[in-house]
Design an enzyme around this catalytic site. Structure first.
Site, PDB file in Angstrom:
ATOM      1  N   SER A 238      -9.120  -6.018   2.193  1.00  0.00           N
ATOM      2  CA  SER A 238      -8.421  -4.919   1.523  1.00  0.00           C
ATOM      3  C   SER A 238      -9.370  -3.748   1.346  1.00  0.00           C
ATOM      4  CB  SER A 238      -7.896  -5.384   0.164  1.00  0.00           C
ATOM      5  OG  SER A 238      -8.978  -5.665  -0.695  1.00  0.00           O
ATOM      6  N   LYS A 239      -8.835  -2.672   0.826  1.00  0.00           N
ATOM      7  CA  LYS A 239      -9.625  -1.438   0.731  1.00  0.00           C
ATOM      8  C   LYS A 239     -10.965  -1.618   0.045  1.00  0.00           C
ATOM      9  CE  LYS A 239      -5.665  -1.920  -0.020  1.00  0.00           C
ATOM     10  NZ  LYS A 239      -5.129  -2.978  -0.842  1.00  0.00           N
TER      11      LYS A 239
END
Length: 468
Positions: A238-239
């Site tokens: 994820s980011k």
RNA sequence: GUCCCCAUCGUCUAGCCAGGUCCAGGACACCGGCCUUUCACGCCGGCGACAGGGGUUCAAAUCCCCUUGGGGACGCCA
């Protein structure tokens, strides 16, 4: 054997991320390897979250990676009539039914099931009510309550689900749009997909979709579920693990072939081979060698591959990629061959185009800026006579080349009884502003006599008056 | 909670399906050396793994079971 057909079907709710790119790549590779066709479909049934901007970003990323499609892009939002036709066909044949439960009721059902230790699923209360359309109503698939649904996954092998685990999924939303599972099946049937290669997170959808294929009387394609990509902490990427989008890697100075090579090797292997040309990939790719376990995204290895491809590329290509970055800093040269020559010396020294562009700045900047520490250490007054001598000798040189320059330095070493290293570092700082650079004779030849002399002059000023 | 999937060096992986040639091979990273005008590149070497426990077998990283750990899914999102 008939021609195989694969597809990549992203939803345009954001940019194309690393995981999606790998799924697309595997589908593309499978189609190319088997001489089939690769179809691109945009799954935009969620009108709320889908944007044209995302669609454009996805297409741009695909193109940058060189993943060309043979058909499409098709848009689900333009195929609503088709989905409706299939959905109503299912209602008519008794394979689907209207459900009037409200979202609140469903939430209550789920909570109740969860409390009782079961799976939070719809209890089928409208199944036999024979309800019709109504405001806020949905249509559900009437699934089997017993038996098992199984398939031989191209990557994972045999997988089986108890039909009792599956609830009656909604196929038509109350807003008149089909749900993901329904639209996907209708599309994959009508578009003639033979192989559905997608992320691991779809494994749970597969038995439901197989049931829909069967209810539609359509042939079931082969399924292959590729493992997920994880972050360094083994959690789903994820980011917070860093850049996710394909174009972010473009902006960070990665070459598309490096990303492709990295992504394909993350989960797939071909003996001990690490580096593949696109042709080799197409020739050697097979789902048989795709692993079943999730992999951690390792930017260090991507960087290594990128450095490799930067070294292998032509100086002209790399120069063309670096030029815009330099231009953004106001650094430009009328002669593209000059930049190419400069870039060639930097290719073995940079891991990204961004890095390379930074290293190339001294070739173009009209005024060298000294790294303070470097200048303090090497541009000392005692070296001024040596640099003065050097400048004089360079002025008298006929040919300004690597060979003649080396000769000049040998003479200089003898005259001043200094080792090459002692002389080279001050000159390097004078010419580049830093203590690290490509070979001194190389850069001097490329910079040319004019730039070299003016930079030596500037250094002399500094050496004789370091305080200023 | 329920279901599904997964498990070899820190990371990506080869080997596993057709058990012995594996005191486990390659790559990234890391460490050391060589090369060298700096920094890189390159080359050489080193560190480092079959999650645990039961079986089956003459023999298991390879087959079976359990445990543990990890991931995923349980939406009128896709």
């Amino acid at each position: 054997m008939t021609e195989i057909r694969t597809r990549f079907a992203p939803s345009p709710t954001g940019y194309l991320h690393i995981g999606g790119a790998r799924t697309a790549l595997f589908n593309w590779l499978l189609a190319r390897n088997l001489g089939g066709r690769f179809i691109l479909r945009i799954e935009d049934t969620d009108a709320q979250r889908s944007t044209d901007e995302s669609t454009r970003a996805i297409l741009e990323s695909m193109e940058w990676l060189g993943l060309d499609w043979d058909e499409g892009p098709f848009f689900q939002s333009r195929r609503n009539d088709l989905y409706l036709e299939y959905i109503h066909k299912m209602v008519d044949s008794g394979r689907a039914y209207w459900c009037h439960c409200t979202p609140e009721e469903l939430t209550a059902q789920r909570e109740k099931a969860l409390k009782e230790g079961g799976k939070p699923k719809y209890d089928g209360r409208c199944r036999e009510k024979g309800l019709g359309p109504a405001p806020g109503a949905v249509i559900r698939f009437k699934g089997p309550e017993t038996g098992t649904t199984h398939w031989d996954d191209l990557i994972k092998g045999p997988v089986a689900f108890d039909n009792g685990e599956l609830d009656d999924l909604v196929i038509l939303k109350s807003d008149g749009q089909p749900t993901y599972n329904m639209a996907v099946v209708v599309d994959d049937v009508t578009m003639g997909m033979t192989h559905v290669i997608r992320g691991d997170d779809h494994v749970n959808n597969t038995p439901r979709q197989i049931l829909l294929y069967e209810a539609l009387g359509a042939p079931v394609p082969k399924f292959g579920h590729v493992p997920m990509i994880l972050g360094g902490d083994k959690k789903r990427l994820s980011k917070r693990h860093g850049a996710m989008s394909v174009m972010a890697y473009h902006e960070m100075g990665f070459l598309p072939e490096a990303l492709v090579n990295y992504l394909v090797r993350l989960g797939w292997s071909c003996g001990d081979q690490e580096i593949f040309t696109r042709e080799e990939l197409v020739e050697k790719f097979s789902l048989d060698n795709v692993g079943r376990s999730a992999g951690v995204f390792d930017q260090e290895k991507l960087l290594w591959l990128n450095a490799h491809y930067i070294k292998e590329s032509s100086p002209e290509r790399i120069a063309a990629l670096a030029a815009p970055l330099l231009r953004a800093k106001g650094l430009e040269d009328d002669d593209p061959a000059y930049l190419a020559k400069a870039v060639e010396t930097l290719q073995p020294r940079a891991k990204t185009i961004v890095e390379l562009a930074e290293q190339a700045e001294f070739f173009l900047t009209p005024e060298i800026e000294y790294d303070p520490k470097a200048a303090q250490k090497f541009l000392t007054p005692d070296m001024a006579p040596v640099v003065t001598d050097l400048a004089d000798m360079l002025k008298q040189l006929e040919a300004f080349s690597h060979e003649t320059l080396e000769k000049v330095f040998v003479d200089l070493m003898e005259k001043h009884e200094l080792k090459l290293g002692k002389i080279a570092q001050p000159v390097r700082v004078a010419l580049t502003g830093r203590t690290a650079s490509p070979g001194l004779f190389e850069i001097m030849e490329i910079l040319g006599r004019g730039r070299v002399l003016s930079r030596l002059d500037k250094a002399l000023v500094f050496m004789n008056n370091p305080a200023a």
